[in-house]
Scaffold this motif. Structure first.
Motif, PDB file in Angstrom:
ATOM      1  N   PRO A   1       0.825  -1.213   0.000  1.00 52.37           N
ATOM      2  CA  PRO A   1       0.000   0.000   0.000  1.00 52.37           C
ATOM      3  C   PRO A   1       0.859   1.263   0.000  1.00 52.37           C
ATOM      4  O   PRO A   1       1.986   1.271   0.489  1.00 52.37           O
ATOM      5  CB  PRO A   1      -0.807  -0.132   1.288  1.00 52.37           C
ATOM      6  CG  PRO A   1       0.034  -0.983   2.179  1.00 52.37           C
ATOM      7  CD  PRO A   1       0.730  -1.960   1.276  1.00 52.37           C
ATOM      8  N   LEU A   2       0.286   2.327  -0.591  1.00 51.20           N
ATOM      9  CA  LEU A   2       0.882   3.659  -0.437  1.00 51.20           C
ATOM     10  C   LEU A   2       0.401   4.234   0.892  1.00 51.20           C
ATOM     11  O   LEU A   2      -0.792   4.136   1.217  1.00 51.20           O
ATOM     12  CB  LEU A   2       0.457   4.579  -1.572  1.00 51.20           C
ATOM     13  CG  LEU A   2       1.137   4.431  -2.932  1.00 51.20           C
ATOM     14  CD1 LEU A   2       0.588   5.478  -3.884  1.00 51.20           C
ATOM     15  CD2 LEU A   2       2.652   4.572  -2.804  1.00 51.20           C
ATOM     16  N   LEU A   3       1.313   4.838   1.614  1.00 55.31           N
ATOM     17  CA  LEU A   3       0.956   5.447   2.894  1.00 55.31           C
ATOM     18  C   LEU A   3       1.115   6.956   2.790  1.00 55.31           C
ATOM     19  O   LEU A   3       2.221   7.471   2.539  1.00 55.31           O
ATOM     20  CB  LEU A   3       1.839   4.903   4.015  1.00 55.31           C
ATOM     21  CG  LEU A   3       1.797   3.381   4.220  1.00 55.31           C
ATOM     22  CD1 LEU A   3       2.717   2.973   5.362  1.00 55.31           C
ATOM     23  CD2 LEU A   3       0.364   2.926   4.490  1.00 55.31           C
ATOM     24  N   ARG A   4      -0.013   7.663   2.937  1.00 58.68           N
ATOM     25  CA  ARG A   4       0.029   9.119   2.947  1.00 58.68           C
ATOM     26  C   ARG A   4      -0.069   9.587   4.393  1.00 58.68           C
ATOM     27  O   ARG A   4      -1.068   9.308   5.075  1.00 58.68           O
ATOM     28  CB  ARG A   4      -1.123   9.723   2.148  1.00 58.68           C
ATOM     29  CG  ARG A   4      -1.012  11.251   2.059  1.00 58.68           C
ATOM     30  CD  ARG A   4      -2.290  11.910   1.639  1.00 58.68           C
ATOM     31  NE  ARG A   4      -2.095  13.340   1.414  1.00 58.68           N
ATOM     32  CZ  ARG A   4      -2.024  14.264   2.382  1.00 58.68           C
ATOM     33  NH1 ARG A   4      -2.142  13.900   3.652  1.00 58.68           N
ATOM     34  NH2 ARG A   4      -1.832  15.535   2.084  1.00 58.68           N
ATOM     35  N   ARG A   5       0.964  10.241   4.860  1.00 59.14           N
ATOM     36  CA  ARG A   5       0.968  10.727   6.244  1.00 59.14           C
ATOM     37  C   ARG A   5       0.286  12.091   6.322  1.00 59.14           C
ATOM     38  O   ARG A   5       0.145  12.798   5.323  1.00 59.14           O
ATOM     39  CB  ARG A   5       2.402  10.810   6.771  1.00 59.14           C
ATOM     40  CG  ARG A   5       3.110   9.468   6.810  1.00 59.14           C
ATOM     41  CD  ARG A   5       2.341   8.445   7.631  1.00 59.14           C
ATOM     42  NE  ARG A   5       3.017   7.149   7.709  1.00 59.14           N
ATOM     43  CZ  ARG A   5       2.526   6.110   8.373  1.00 59.14           C
ATOM     44  NH1 ARG A   5       1.357   6.220   9.009  1.00 59.14           N
ATOM     45  NH2 ARG A   5       3.191   4.970   8.403  1.00 59.14           N
ATOM     46  N   ALA A   6      -0.147  12.425   7.521  1.00 60.57           N
ATOM     47  CA  ALA A   6      -0.910  13.654   7.719  1.00 60.57           C
ATOM     48  C   ALA A   6      -0.143  14.882   7.249  1.00 60.57           C
ATOM     49  O   ALA A   6      -0.730  15.862   6.778  1.00 60.57           O
ATOM     50  CB  ALA A   6      -1.300  13.789   9.191  1.00 60.57           C
TER      51      ALA A   6
ATOM     52  N   GLY B   1      -2.273   7.039  12.000  1.00 58.33           N
ATOM     53  CA  GLY B   1      -2.736   8.019  12.963  1.00 58.33           C
ATOM     54  C   GLY B   1      -3.699   8.990  12.306  1.00 58.33           C
ATOM     55  O   GLY B   1      -3.986   8.887  11.096  1.00 58.33           O
ATOM     56  N   PRO B   2      -4.231   9.937  13.029  1.00 58.14           N
ATOM     57  CA  PRO B   2      -5.163  10.915  12.468  1.00 58.14           C
ATOM     58  C   PRO B   2      -4.569  11.619  11.243  1.00 58.14           C
ATOM     59  O   PRO B   2      -3.419  12.070  11.268  1.00 58.14           O
ATOM     60  CB  PRO B   2      -5.379  11.901  13.621  1.00 58.14           C
ATOM     61  CG  PRO B   2      -5.109  11.090  14.850  1.00 58.14           C
ATOM     62  CD  PRO B   2      -4.012  10.141  14.481  1.00 58.14           C
TER      63      PRO B   2
ATOM     64  N   ALA C   1      -0.372  12.971  -2.593  1.00 55.00           N
ATOM     65  CA  ALA C   1       0.184  13.970  -1.674  1.00 55.00           C
ATOM     66  C   ALA C   1      -0.620  15.255  -1.701  1.00 55.00           C
ATOM     67  O   ALA C   1      -0.804  15.916  -0.664  1.00 55.00           O
ATOM     68  CB  ALA C   1       1.642  14.252  -2.037  1.00 55.00           C
ATOM     69  N   ALA C   2      -1.131  15.633  -2.880  1.00 55.50           N
ATOM     70  CA  ALA C   2      -1.863  16.896  -3.013  1.00 55.50           C
ATOM     71  C   ALA C   2      -3.325  16.777  -2.622  1.00 55.50           C
ATOM     72  O   ALA C   2      -4.044  17.783  -2.596  1.00 55.50           O
ATOM     73  CB  ALA C   2      -1.768  17.394  -4.455  1.00 55.50           C
ATOM     74  N   ALA C   3      -3.770  15.570  -2.276  1.00 55.08           N
ATOM     75  CA  ALA C   3      -5.200  15.353  -2.081  1.00 55.08           C
ATOM     76  C   ALA C   3      -5.715  15.705  -0.696  1.00 55.08           C
ATOM     77  O   ALA C   3      -6.917  15.885  -0.510  1.00 55.08           O
ATOM     78  CB  ALA C   3      -5.544  13.887  -2.383  1.00 55.08           C
ATOM     79  N   GLY C   4      -4.871  15.771   0.305  1.00 50.74           N
ATOM     80  CA  GLY C   4      -5.357  15.985   1.661  1.00 50.74           C
ATOM     81  C   GLY C   4      -5.463  14.666   2.404  1.00 50.74           C
ATOM     82  O   GLY C   4      -5.138  13.595   1.891  1.00 50.74           O
ATOM     83  N   GLY C   5      -5.956  14.727   3.644  1.00 51.23           N
ATOM     84  CA  GLY C   5      -5.920  13.568   4.536  1.00 51.23           C
ATOM     85  C   GLY C   5      -7.202  12.799   4.667  1.00 51.23           C
ATOM     86  O   GLY C   5      -7.388  12.106   5.680  1.00 51.23           O
ATOM     87  N   LYS C   6      -8.105  12.897   3.706  1.00 46.29           N
ATOM     88  CA  LYS C   6      -9.347  12.122   3.766  1.00 46.29           C
ATOM     89  C   LYS C   6      -9.336  11.032   2.694  1.00 46.29           C
ATOM     90  O   LYS C   6      -9.006  11.296   1.534  1.00 46.29           O
ATOM     91  CB  LYS C   6     -10.558  13.031   3.571  1.00 46.29           C
ATOM     92  CG  LYS C   6     -10.739  14.050   4.682  1.00 46.29           C
ATOM     93  CD  LYS C   6     -11.995  14.877   4.463  1.00 46.29           C
ATOM     94  CE  LYS C   6     -12.194  15.868   5.609  1.00 46.29           C
ATOM     95  NZ  LYS C   6     -13.426  16.689   5.423  1.00 46.29           N
TER      96      LYS C   6
ATOM     97  N   ASP D   1     -11.672   9.550   0.952  1.00 45.92           N
ATOM     98  CA  ASP D   1     -12.472   9.768  -0.266  1.00 45.92           C
ATOM     99  C   ASP D   1     -11.836  10.835  -1.162  1.00 45.92           C
ATOM    100  O   ASP D   1     -11.930  10.771  -2.392  1.00 45.92           O
ATOM    101  CB  ASP D   1     -13.905  10.121   0.074  1.00 45.92           C
ATOM    102  CG  ASP D   1     -14.020  11.335   0.973  1.00 45.92           C
ATOM    103  OD1 ASP D   1     -12.986  11.787   1.511  1.00 45.92           O
ATOM    104  OD2 ASP D   1     -15.148  11.839   1.154  1.00 45.92           O
ATOM    105  N   ALA D   2     -11.156  11.807  -0.579  1.00 42.40           N
ATOM    106  CA  ALA D   2     -10.467  12.824  -1.376  1.00 42.40           C
ATOM    107  C   ALA D   2      -9.268  12.213  -2.108  1.00 42.40           C
ATOM    108  O   ALA D   2      -8.994  12.553  -3.270  1.00 42.40           O
ATOM    109  CB  ALA D   2     -10.002  13.977  -0.490  1.00 42.40           C
ATOM    110  N   VAL D   3      -8.560  11.310  -1.448  1.00 46.71           N
ATOM    111  CA  VAL D   3      -7.427  10.634  -2.080  1.00 46.71           C
ATOM    112  C   VAL D   3      -7.925   9.771  -3.247  1.00 46.71           C
ATOM    113  O   VAL D   3      -7.345   9.776  -4.334  1.00 46.71           O
ATOM    114  CB  VAL D   3      -6.678   9.773  -1.044  1.00 46.71           C
ATOM    115  CG1 VAL D   3      -5.645   8.886  -1.741  1.00 46.71           C
ATOM    116  CG2 VAL D   3      -5.995  10.656  -0.005  1.00 46.71           C
ATOM    117  N   ARG D   4      -8.980   9.019  -3.019  1.00 46.70           N
ATOM    118  CA  ARG D   4      -9.540   8.186  -4.089  1.00 46.70           C
ATOM    119  C   ARG D   4      -9.906   9.036  -5.312  1.00 46.70           C
ATOM    120  O   ARG D   4      -9.553   8.706  -6.447  1.00 46.70           O
ATOM    121  CB  ARG D   4     -10.773   7.444  -3.591  1.00 46.70           C
ATOM    122  CG  ARG D   4     -11.503   6.650  -4.673  1.00 46.70           C
ATOM    123  CD  ARG D   4     -12.878   6.196  -4.207  1.00 46.70           C
ATOM    124  NE  ARG D   4     -13.735   7.336  -3.867  1.00 46.70           N
ATOM    125  CZ  ARG D   4     -14.972   7.219  -3.397  1.00 46.70           C
ATOM    126  NH1 ARG D   4     -15.482   6.027  -3.195  1.00 46.70           N
ATOM    127  NH2 ARG D   4     -15.684   8.298  -3.113  1.00 46.70           N
TER     128      ARG D   4
END
Length: 549
Positions: free
Chosen positions: A440-445, A476-477, A509-514, A516-519
């Motif tokens: 998986p790709l992991l996008r941190r806060a 994490g959050p 990275a540009a999508a934010g931390g939600k 559904d926004a990443v998808r």
């Protein structure tokens, strides 16, 4: 009504009346049960199609044969046909055809090199009819005959009954014809096969020069040979001599720009030889027959395509039922997904698994290949993962059990890449087992994006003893985990360039931390990058993470 009579084995003598469409097989669940080990449970089906009874093999283990020939395509049966279901021999009798006499063999194409006595271009048939001499039948009657035959031939769209009907009508139009047959030519391979045969007398065999057939097709003309019995050009045509053929006429069946076959009529009487007027009339009727055959084939293709599309639509609805009907509803967590097969059905797989609390399973996979075969494997994978995950929380153990089941059942060369994640929804800890699938790709806060390093395990179904590597991480959050199949990274633009992981990471990275926004950011990227290029591979996304507070 038609009757099937068993001719061999312990059931010999048994008679079965055919009143409706029937299925033949070894099980008691079919209409005609043949309790013989050589017969498959669902072996074949006999169905009424217009005036004909058509036999279709259902993919039986030992096959179905009609008159000694293995059945490859559905075939119309005739009175007296012998049918072999596995090793059980039956005879098909149809009282409606009992009075019709048929030859006992196909047409024998010889390699005799023969010159043509008289010929006529197919395009000249109408002019020849108009110019017919006073000894010819009245022009109006000839045109009426052509019209009547065309009307009769328009009544059926089944190819095999149609060709038999052509010869029946020709025997009515040409009383001097003693024998007739239709040969069909494959435009790709050039092979010629017998499609229909009629004789006014039973027995004997028919012969025809391959050279004449090829000449008729190549030059689009009818040919006439008179008194073949005494013609030195037929010295080796023993079967012709036995039949006493005195005259034959062979014409092409013209359908638009194609010639799907030829029609040949034989006369055994010197006094009833065919002439040029007969050939002109036969050419005109053969044109009607060619168009009728073309319509029948177009209809068959349309029906086949309609059935295929209907089956695919049903398969897509069925496959959708194997996918999750919703996302897990876990307080403090957000899940989302996207599934888009390249064809009507696909080989990508994902699922959310109900595990002992507080654990949730997230699975994703990609079956080798696409389409229906991959979809069937996908359904198998999904059922095995659900079955072996019950009561378990170790992803490597679950994948190991699934792999052993698949290794026994999958065909050689078929495999499945997969990742299985087990999330502890109380702590945010995640354990991952992989089977040849990208981690998986992991996008941190904070906005950083990196792939989780996973071992290079073998795909599922390759080797039953495979041990699958396991990794772990924590969310994490504001963190988001992204699972995907190669339909994302291998999306192509017009030049053939692939989207790749780096473009995907920038969009995440540009999508934010939600989740559904990443998808949505990934889907928008694929759309922009591919433009009008069709989707070449199945595409699946699963994103999840803690709800940011």
């Amino acid at each position: 009504m038609p009757v099937l009579t068993v001719k061999s084995g312990s059931l010999a003598g048994r008679t079965i009346e055919i009143r409706k469409d029937v299925e033949v097989g070894r099980t008691s669940l079919v209409d005609v049960e043949l309790a013989d080990p050589s017969v498959s449970r669902r072996h074949a089906v006999l169905a009424r199609r217009g005036e004909a009874w058509v036999l279709t093999d259902l993919g039986s283990q030992n096959g179905t044969a009609v008159n000694g020939r293995r059945l490859r395509e559905p075939a119309a049966l005739r009175d007296g046909d012998e049918i072999l279901f596995g090793a059980v021999l039956l005879e098909f009798r149809n009282p409606k055809e009992a009075g019709a006499k048929r030859p006992t063999s196909d047409v024998n194409l010889s390699d005799l090199s023969q010159t043509v006595l008289q010929s006529m271009k197919a395009s000249s048939a109408v002019d020849a009819l108009l110019a017919a001499g006073s000894g010819a039948p009245d022009l109006a009657r000839r045109l009426q005959l052509i019209y009547d035959v065309g009307t009769v031939l328009s009544e059926t769209l089944d190819e095999e009954p149609l060709l038999g009907r052509v010869l029946d009508e020709l025997f009515a139009v040409f009383p001097k014809a003693d024998h007739g047959f239709i040969l069909l030519a494959d435009a790709v391979t050039g092979t010629v096969t017998t499609a229909a045969v009629r004789s006014r007398s039973a027995g004997g065999s028919l012969a025809m020069s391959r050279t004449i057939v090829q000449d008729v097709i190549r030059n689009r003309r009818g040919v006439l040979s008179i008194d073949a019995l005494q013609d030195e050009r037929f010295p080796e045509a023993k079967s012709i001599q036995i039949l006493g053929i005195r005259s034959l006429v062979c014409v092409p069946m013209l359908a638009h720009d194609e010639i799907p076959g030829v029609i040949t009529l034989y006369s055994s009487s010197v006094a009833q030889s065919f002439d040029l007027d007969d050939m002109a009339l036969l050419l005109a009727i053969a044109g009607q027959a060619g168009l009728a055959l073309s319509r029948a084939r177009l209809h068959a293709r349309a029906v086949k395509q309609e059935v295929f599309e209907r089956d695919l639509a049903l398969a897509r609805r069925i496959q959708a039922r194997f996918l999750p009907k919703g996302v897990p509803e876990v307080p403090g967590w957000s899940f989302c997904d996207h599934y888009a097969p390249a064809l009507e059905v696909g080989g990508d797989y994902f699922d959310f698994l109900e595990l002992p609390r507080p654990f949730v399973g997230v699975a994703i996979g990609d079956v080798s290949g696409k389409g229906v075969s991959a979809a069937l494997v996908m359904a198998k994978v999904g059922s095995e993962v659900r079955y072996h995950s019950v009561g378990r929380t170790d992803p490597a153990e679950i994948l190991g059990r699934v792999n052993r089941a698949l290794a026994e059942d999958l065909e050689d060369g078929v495999f499945v890449t997969a990742s299985l994640l087990v999330l502890n929804t109380e702590t945010g800890d995640v354990r991952v087992a992989t089977a040849g699938h990208p981690g998986p790709l992991l996008r941190r806060a904070a906005g950083s994006v990196s792939p989780l390093a996973v071992g290079a395990g073998l795909p599922l179904g390759v080797a039953a003893t495979t041990v699958f590597p396991m990794s772990d991480f924590a969310l994490g959050p504001g963190d988001v985990a992204v699972l995907y199949t190669d339909g994302v990274t291998e999306a192509a633009d017009r030049s053939g360039a692939l989207l790749g992981e780096e473009r995907m990471k920038k969009a995440v990275a540009a999508a934010g931390g939600k989740p559904d926004a990443v998808r949505q950011a990934i889907l928008d990227l694929v759309t922009r990058f591919s433009g009008d290029e069709p989707q070449a591979d199945d595409l699946t996304l699963v994103c999840f993470g803690p709800v940011a507070r």
